[in-house]
Design a protein around this motif. Structure first.
Motif, PDB file in Angstrom:
ATOM      1  N   ILE A  89       0.768  -1.274   0.014  1.00 14.81           N
ATOM      2  CA  ILE A  89      -0.116   0.224   0.016  1.00 14.81           C
ATOM      3  C   ILE A  89       0.972   1.253  -0.079  1.00 14.81           C
ATOM      4  O   ILE A  89       0.298   2.572  -0.314  1.00 14.81           O
ATOM      5  CB  ILE A  89      -0.934  -0.029   1.269  1.00 14.81           C
ATOM      6  N   SER A  92       0.540   4.079  -2.566  1.00 12.60           N
ATOM      7  CA  SER A  92      -0.931   4.903  -2.561  1.00 12.60           C
ATOM      8  C   SER A  92      -1.255   5.772  -1.446  1.00 12.60           C
ATOM      9  O   SER A  92      -1.971   6.171  -1.238  1.00 12.60           O
ATOM     10  CB  SER A  92      -1.592   3.589  -2.822  1.00 12.60           C
ATOM     11  N   LEU A  93      -0.294   5.906  -0.360  1.00 16.35           N
ATOM     12  CA  LEU A  93      -0.113   6.803   0.791  1.00 16.35           C
ATOM     13  C   LEU A  93      -0.016   8.116   0.594  1.00 16.35           C
ATOM     14  O   LEU A  93       0.673   8.222  -0.348  1.00 16.35           O
ATOM     15  CB  LEU A  93       0.498   6.271   1.800  1.00 16.35           C
ATOM     16  N   TYR A 112      -4.208   7.014   2.897  1.00 20.76           N
ATOM     17  CA  TYR A 112      -4.196   6.521   1.400  1.00 20.76           C
ATOM     18  C   TYR A 112      -5.139   7.699   0.504  1.00 20.76           C
ATOM     19  O   TYR A 112      -6.222   8.351   0.865  1.00 20.76           O
ATOM     20  CB  TYR A 112      -4.731   5.263   1.189  1.00 20.76           C
ATOM     21  N   LEU A 117      -4.928   4.708  -4.939  1.00 21.09           N
ATOM     22  CA  LEU A 117      -4.927   3.329  -4.388  1.00 21.09           C
ATOM     23  C   LEU A 117      -5.656   2.281  -5.412  1.00 21.09           C
ATOM     24  O   LEU A 117      -5.322   1.538  -5.903  1.00 21.09           O
ATOM     25  CB  LEU A 117      -5.559   3.151  -3.076  1.00 21.09           C
TER      26      LEU A 117
END
Length: 183
Positions: A89, A92-93, A112, A117
């Motif tokens: 992840i 996508s933060l 996010y 994301l």
């Protein structure tokens, strides 16, 4: 379940003082696994990953934060699985976590960017994630289609039309292409 995620590999890597991320990647991408073991490992991981995403997408206004160990406990999973999730992840933060050097006590957050994301899930071909029903509450269906198309076309190479030898030269000289820039 701990052995499935490389308990032996983790213990070996800790002796070498590898980071959590290196330990995760060593366990996840081990060449010592058979194809069947690898398939089982990833199927289990993807199932856990889907559960975590269902939880964080259900409360989009709440930024989940805590140490890596606390998040593993919060999402009822192993530390290494949480490290794998954080690795996935991180791009996508809004504020990426220091995953390269994190320890179990490193405080991380899961704040996010929802469109990024979604696009990253499409790029990863993670259909089990970008088709989660929770997305319908976060992004309109039309916008989901736009993001999907945007992501898919971002890797498409568009070839320009070939200029015929007897066509006018695109440079604007008025000459035929074969007598101008096509030499």
């Amino acid at each position: 379940m701990e052995e499935r995620f490389g308990k032996e590999t983790m213990e070996q890597n800790v002796e070498k003082e590898n980071t959590l991320l290196e330990t995760w990647r060593g366990a996840a991408y081990s060449v010592e696994k058979t194809q069947r073991e690898s398939d089982m490992f990833w199927a289990n991981y993807f199932n856990i990953e889907k559960g975590i995403y269902e939880q964080i997408l259900a409360t989009p206004d709440e930024v989940v934060e805590g140490s890596v160990k606390e998040l593993a406990e919060k999402f009822d999973t192993e530390l290494l699985v949480m490290v794998g999730f954080l690795d996935g992840i991180n791009d996508s933060l809004r504020n990426p976590n220091p995953i390269e050097e994190m320890t179990e006590d490193t405080v991380v957050n899961l704040g996010y960017d929802k469109e990024l994301l979604y696009k990253n899930m499409v790029e990863a071909k993670a259909e089990w994630l970008y088709t989660l029903p929770a997305w319908n509450n976060l992004i309109s269906q039309d916008r989901q289609k736009e993001l999907y198309k945007e992501q898919k076309s971002s890797h498409t190479i568009v070839k320009e039309a070939k200029i015929g030898r007897n066509e006018p030269c695109p440079c604007g000289s008025g000459k035929k292409y074969k007598f101008c820039c096509g030499k």
